[in-house]
Design an enzyme around this catalytic site. Structure first.
Site, short mmCIF file in Angstrom:
data_model
loop_
_atom_site.label_atom_id
_atom_site.label_comp_id
_atom_site.label_asym_id
_atom_site.label_seq_id
_atom_site.Cartn_x
_atom_site.Cartn_y
_atom_site.Cartn_z
N LYS A 28 -0.95 -10.43 11.25
CA LYS A 28 -0.74 -10.48 12.70
C LYS A 28 -1.45 -11.71 13.26
O LYS A 28 -2.59 -11.98 12.89
CB LYS A 28 -1.27 -9.20 13.37
CG LYS A 28 -0.44 -7.96 13.00
CD LYS A 28 -0.97 -6.73 13.72
CE LYS A 28 -0.38 -5.45 13.17
NZ LYS A 28 0.86 -5.04 13.79
N HIS A 73 -6.40 -1.05 7.15
CA HIS A 73 -6.23 -1.89 8.34
C HIS A 73 -7.51 -1.97 9.18
O HIS A 73 -7.92 -3.05 9.59
CB HIS A 73 -5.11 -1.34 9.23
CG HIS A 73 -3.78 -1.21 8.53
ND1 HIS A 73 -3.37 -2.08 7.56
CD2 HIS A 73 -2.77 -0.31 8.65
CE1 HIS A 73 -2.17 -1.72 7.12
NE2 HIS A 73 -1.79 -0.65 7.76
N GLU A 77 -1.32 4.99 17.88
CA GLU A 77 0.15 4.92 17.81
C GLU A 77 0.73 6.06 18.61
O GLU A 77 0.17 7.16 18.62
CB GLU A 77 0.61 5.04 16.37
CG GLU A 77 0.09 3.96 15.46
CD GLU A 77 0.65 4.13 14.05
OE1 GLU A 77 1.73 3.63 13.78
OE2 GLU A 77 -0.02 4.81 13.24
N LYS A 92 0.84 -1.19 0.00
CA LYS A 92 0.00 0.00 0.00
C LYS A 92 0.88 1.24 0.00
O LYS A 92 2.06 1.10 0.34
CB LYS A 92 -0.95 0.00 1.20
CG LYS A 92 -0.25 0.07 2.56
CD LYS A 92 -1.26 0.03 3.64
CE LYS A 92 -1.65 1.41 4.13
NZ LYS A 92 -0.74 1.98 5.11
N LYS A 95 -2.19 9.14 15.30
CA LYS A 95 -0.76 9.19 15.61
C LYS A 95 -0.56 10.12 16.79
O LYS A 95 -1.41 10.95 17.08
CB LYS A 95 0.02 9.71 14.40
CG LYS A 95 -0.03 8.77 13.21
CD LYS A 95 1.29 8.71 12.49
CE LYS A 95 1.25 7.79 11.29
NZ LYS A 95 1.45 6.38 11.56
C1 BG6 Z 1 1.28 1.30 8.11
C2 BG6 Z 1 1.04 2.78 8.08
O1 BG6 Z 1 0.51 0.65 7.15
O2 BG6 Z 1 0.94 0.80 9.41
C3 BG6 Z 1 1.83 3.48 9.16
O3 BG6 Z 1 1.43 3.28 6.80
C4 BG6 Z 1 1.54 2.86 10.51
O4 BG6 Z 1 1.54 4.87 9.19
C5 BG6 Z 1 1.71 1.36 10.46
O5 BG6 Z 1 2.45 3.43 11.45
C6 BG6 Z 1 1.23 0.73 11.76
O6 BG6 Z 1 1.57 -0.63 11.75
P1 BG6 Z 1 1.74 -1.41 13.13
O7 BG6 Z 1 1.89 -2.83 12.71
O8 BG6 Z 1 2.98 -0.84 13.77
O9 BG6 Z 1 0.52 -1.13 13.92
#
Ligand code: BG6
Length: 487
Positions: free
Chosen positions: A181, A239, A215, A147, A337
């Site tokens: 996951k 996601h 995050e 992506k 974020k």
């Molecule tokens: C990615 C996004 O697909 O997923 C990022 O582009 C994001 O911005 C990341 O930080 C998060 O992935 P995970 O596995 O760390 O939750």
């Protein structure tokens, strides 16, 4: 699905990018270390820099040491891994250099070939066309697309159409790393292998569902990319909607990739569109300002940038699913974020008991049952139940307890999502990858929301970095008489 011996040439385009060094090479290293790559497999990195094979190998080693957990790297394992590493320099903007790749790949013409495109999507068409011109696309070739697959339905269709000129849909593997996951896959096991949940899993017993992906990191370092996409395109459209599909879908008739994907598409098609008139009451968008994260001061999203951007770093949405099972059960989804802490979870909130026979006072109220599926930072599944407090009190006292539904603890390392996904592509198993109609259905739902936001039908709410996001997201759920699991 094939159960080959995993022998393949794995060609990694954009192999010197951030994702490649941070995630893909470590995943390949672990697969090699754990014996999942056939001895004669090759990992051919294709990138712009003009480097020799030896220089590439030294760079990979340096990056593995930087990004692998310290106890994972050993010289002995690396010595086995480095034998698989090859490098070819190609300029994706001029498409020069494919001849060298062709010579290398032609050495084992009959092998399965995985082309992993970890480049900007603007190069996808050129790469596929060049592979085709050099006669490097065979029946047993596959292509993996990272992506972002477009910024809206139209651009996503354009990208997919270009790739489809050279590869069949069956050969295309669109990655959503959340599907790799372990706990996300466990959602299927939990739902479809436990009789206990079969009848509970509907509007008869579930009040609502929450999906949170928070995050603590900010957009710094990837600001240029992120600013074009924002939380909606970067996280929600893919996601979070994938998580929602796994929670909401009907039991597939088998574990076959297409049976599962058929059910996910049905969910996406039944997402109620959010019309401009409803956008302010159903959605919240936010952007972080300077604050502190994990004890350190951090800049705001726009600080130190040349332009003042209106891209959202937080999104919360009430999603309704128009089908029999979920009638009247909202799914509240949010992602941001620079939130207070890294925390990703799915919460299934069950309805209140129809009638309580227990004395209710402040110290003794029945808390509605919850199933909490935690994805990050630790993976776990907890069922919150009411239980009697042991003792001789005159009236029965209750307390909420956690029933942990986790696999027994082992010291075995948990594989990263990319290990599972890369191995599945090598094995030619597309179950955990998105089919074209899934991607398109997700954009069809997301596009009108993005458009309303771009037309400023919802104000951008600021939130301080290191907090739980804008207070408007609390109101979003509170207006329905509910609250987020963290409140
Ligand atoms: C990615 C996004 O697909 O997923 C990022 O582009 C994001 O911005 C990341 O930080 C998060 O992935 P995970 O596995 O760390 O939750």
């Amino acid at each position: 699905m094939s159960t080959r011996n995993n022998l393949c040439d794995f060609v990694l385009f954009g192999g010197h990018g951030d994702l490649a060094f941070r995630k893909l090479m470590p995943a390949l290293y672990h697969l090699c270390k754990d014996g999942y790559l056939a001895e004669k497999s090759r990992i051919i990195t294709v990138s712009r820099a003009s480097l020799s094979n030896d220089e590439h190998i030294s760079l990979v080693k340096e990056k593995l040491i930087e990004f692998l957990p310290s106890n994972s790297f050993t010289q002995e394992d690396f010595s086995r891994f480095e034998k698989k590493l090859f490098y070819v320099s190609v300029d994706f903007s001029t498409n020069e250099g494919y001849k060298k790749l062709q010579i290398l790949l032609d050495e084992y013409d009959e092998r399965d070939r995985v082309n992993y495109l970890s480049t900007s999507p603007k190069y996808f068409a050129g790469i596929c066309q060049s592979l085709s011109k050099c006669n490097l696309i065979k029946e047993n070739s596959r292509v993996v697309l990272e992506k972002p697959l477009g910024k809206d339905l139209k651009s996503s269709q354009e990208i997919n159409q270009k790739v489809l000129e050279y590869f069949n849909e069956d050969q295309i593997y669109r990655i959503d790393h959340y599907l790799g996951k372990d706990t996300v896959q466990n959602i299927m096991a939990l739902r479809f292998s436990n009789r206990l949940f079969v009848h509970l899993w509907s509007s008869n017993h579930i009040d609502h569902v929450q999906i949170t992906v928070a995050e603590s990191v900010g957009a710094e370092g990837r600001w240029g990319y992120y600013n074009e996409y924002g939380a909606m395109r970067d996280m929600i459209q893919n996601h979070l909607l994938q998580l929602l599909c796994l929670m909401a879908m009907e039991p597939p008739c088998s574990l076959d990739a297409n049976d599962i994907r058929d059910e996910k598409v049905k969910v996406l098609k039944t997402l109620r569109p959010i019309l401009p008139a409803q956008i302010a009451s159903r959605t919240v968008r936010g952007q972080y300002t300077a604050g502190s994260s994990m004890g350190e001061s951090v800049p705001g999203y726009n600080d130190a940038q040349e332009m003042q951007s209106n891209t959202e770093t937080f999104a919360a949405i009430r999603v309704d699913i128009d089908n029999w099972r979920w009638n009247g059960v909202p799914f509240y989804i949010r992602s941001g974020k620079r939130m207070q802490r890294r925390n990703s979870e799915v919460v299934i909130q069950f309805k209140t008991m129809p009638h309580s026979i227990f004395a209710e006072d402040n110290a003794n109220s029945i808390v509605d049952n919850k199933l909490v599926i935690k994805l990050q930072p630790e993976e776990s599944i907890e069922l919150r139940l009411m239980n009697k407090i042991p003792g001789l009190s005159e009236t029965m006292k209750l307390q909420e307890v956690n029933l942990e539904l986790n696999a027994p603890h082992t010291d075995k390392r948990k594989p990263d999502a990319y290990e599972r996904l890369i191995l599945d592509v090598i094995r030619a198993n597309p179950t955990l990858f998105m089919r074209l109609d899934e991607v398109e259905a997700a954009w069809r739902w997301a596009d009108p929301i993005i458009e309303s936001w771009e037309n400023n039908l919802v104000p951008m709410k600021k939130y301080t970095a290191g907090t739980d996001g804008p207070t408007a997201s609390v109101q979003l759920i509170a207006q329905d008489g509910r609250s987020w699991n963290d409140e």
